[in-house]
Design a protein around this motif. Structure first.
Motif, PDB file in Angstrom:
ATOM      1  N   ALA A 133      -3.393   2.958  -7.636  1.00  0.00           N
ATOM      2  CA  ALA A 133      -3.722   1.258  -7.254  1.00  0.00           C
ATOM      3  C   ALA A 133      -3.535   0.949  -5.822  1.00  0.00           C
ATOM      4  CB  ALA A 133      -2.454   1.116  -7.268  1.00  0.00           C
ATOM      5  N   GLU A 134      -4.134   1.463  -5.078  1.00  0.00           N
ATOM      6  CA  GLU A 134      -4.584   1.751  -3.902  1.00  0.00           C
ATOM      7  C   GLU A 134      -3.815   1.891  -2.719  1.00  0.00           C
ATOM      8  OE1 GLU A 134      -6.638  -2.272  -2.553  1.00  0.00           O
ATOM      9  OE2 GLU A 134      -8.129  -1.501  -4.255  1.00  0.00           O
ATOM     10  N   ALA A 135      -2.228   2.480  -2.620  1.00  0.00           N
ATOM     11  CA  ALA A 135      -0.958   2.971  -2.461  1.00  0.00           C
ATOM     12  C   ALA A 135      -1.635   4.005  -1.108  1.00  0.00           C
ATOM     13  CB  ALA A 135      -0.281   3.766  -3.178  1.00  0.00           C
ATOM     14  N   LYS A 136      -1.144   3.913   0.077  1.00  0.00           N
ATOM     15  CA  LYS A 136      -1.656   5.282   1.335  1.00  0.00           C
ATOM     16  C   LYS A 136      -0.870   6.071   0.955  1.00  0.00           C
ATOM     17  CE  LYS A 136      -4.961   2.045   1.595  1.00  0.00           C
ATOM     18  NZ  LYS A 136      -6.408   2.459   1.135  1.00  0.00           N
ATOM     19  N   LYS A 137      -0.150   6.017   0.940  1.00  0.00           N
ATOM     20  CA  LYS A 137       1.288   6.819   0.558  1.00  0.00           C
ATOM     21  C   LYS A 137       2.541   6.795  -0.286  1.00  0.00           C
ATOM     22  CE  LYS A 137       2.286   7.790   5.935  1.00  0.00           C
ATOM     23  NZ  LYS A 137       3.281   7.897   6.797  1.00  0.00           N
TER      24      LYS A 137
ATOM     25  N   ASP B  35       0.791  -0.947   0.385  1.00  0.00           N
ATOM     26  CA  ASP B  35       0.010  -0.236  -0.380  1.00  0.00           C
ATOM     27  C   ASP B  35       0.944   1.647  -0.146  1.00  0.00           C
ATOM     28  OD1 ASP B  35       1.058  -0.345   2.672  1.00  0.00           O
ATOM     29  OD2 ASP B  35      -0.870   0.316   3.727  1.00  0.00           O
ATOM     30  N   GLU B  36       1.949   0.900  -0.942  1.00  0.00           N
ATOM     31  CA  GLU B  36       3.392   2.144  -0.975  1.00  0.00           C
ATOM     32  C   GLU B  36       3.683   2.246  -2.321  1.00  0.00           C
ATOM     33  OE1 GLU B  36       5.669   2.445   2.590  1.00  0.00           O
ATOM     34  OE2 GLU B  36       4.756   2.997   3.770  1.00  0.00           O
ATOM     35  N   ALA B  37       4.279   3.710  -2.808  1.00  0.00           N
ATOM     36  CA  ALA B  37       4.801   3.971  -3.713  1.00  0.00           C
ATOM     37  C   ALA B  37       6.176   4.662  -3.324  1.00  0.00           C
ATOM     38  CB  ALA B  37       3.681   4.921  -4.605  1.00  0.00           C
ATOM     39  N   GLU B  38       7.046   4.838  -3.992  1.00  0.00           N
ATOM     40  CA  GLU B  38       8.196   5.447  -3.785  1.00  0.00           C
ATOM     41  C   GLU B  38       8.706   5.687  -5.771  1.00  0.00           C
ATOM     42  OE1 GLU B  38      12.778   5.318  -2.329  1.00  0.00           O
ATOM     43  OE2 GLU B  38      11.411   3.184  -2.794  1.00  0.00           O
TER      44      GLU B  38
END
Length: 161
Positions: free
Chosen positions: A109-113, A76-79
Motif C-alpha cells: 500500500a506504499e507505506a514507508k514505515k 505513507d505510514e501504517a500502525e
C-alpha cells in the motif's frame, strides 16, 4: 496443543480479515487483553477503508483461529493497532508471521514505515518486534493501567519498510 508437540509456523494460514471475522477476533482479544475490545469496535475497525487485518488459522476443517493482527494505513505510514496469539500458540512463530504479513500489506500500500506501541513489561512482544527489525522511537510514561492501578510505560517502535 501440547508443549512437546513439534510445530512449524509455515503451516499456519494467514487470511485477510474483514468485518465478518469481528466475533472471532474479539473473542480471542478478550482472552489476551484487559480491557478487551468489543465485537462492535473490532467490526468498526475492520470495516474502515484504511484498515488491514489478518487472522492466523491452523488445523483441518474447520480451522481454528489462533492469532490476529489489525492495522491502519494513513498516507505513507501504517500502525499495528492490536496483535495477539492465543496463549497455547505463543512462541511458535505465529506472531512473527502476522507481523510479516501486515508489513508486506503495508508495503504494497506504499507505506514507508510501520509503527506500534507495546507495554514496556511485555518481554515476549518486545523480543518479537526486535527480531522483526523494529527500533525504539519513544516512550509514553504510564500509558497502560494494570489491575490494581499500576501504570506501565508504552514503548513506541517503528520498522522501515
Amino acid at each position: 496443543m501440547s508443549d512437546s508437540a513439534p510445530f512449524d509456523a509455515k503451516y499456519v494460514s494467514l487470511l485477510w480479515a474483514g468485518p465478518d471475522q469481528a466475533e472471532v477476533i474479539a473473542g480471542l482479544h478478550a482472552t489476551l487483553f484487559d480491557p478487551p475490545w468489543s465485537e462492535e469496535s473490532v467490526r468498526a475497525l475492520l470495516d474502515h477503508p484504511a484498515s488491514t487485518a489478518f487472522v492466523a488459522l491452523v488445523g483441518g476443517a474447520p480451522k481454528t483461529c489462533v492469532g490476529f493482527v489489525m492495522a491502519q494505513l494513513a498516507a505513507d505510514e501504517a500502525e499495528i493497532l492490536s496483535i495477539g496469539v492465543g496463549k497455547d500458540w505463543q512462541r511458535k512463530g505465529i506472531g512473527k508471521r502476522l507481523v510479516e504479513g501486515v508489513a508486506r500489506a503495508a508495503q504494497r500500500a506504499e507505506a514507508k514505515k510501520l509503527h506500534l506501541e507495546v507495554a514496556a513489561d511485555n518481554d515476549g512482544a518486545m523480543e518479537l518486534y526486535r527480531s522483526c527489525g523494529f527500533l525504539g522511537t519513544g516512550l509514553r510514561r504510564g500509558y497502560y493501567q494494570r489491575p490494581g492501578g499500576q501504570a506501565v510505560d508504552a514503548v513506541t517502535l517503528s520498522l522501515r519498510l
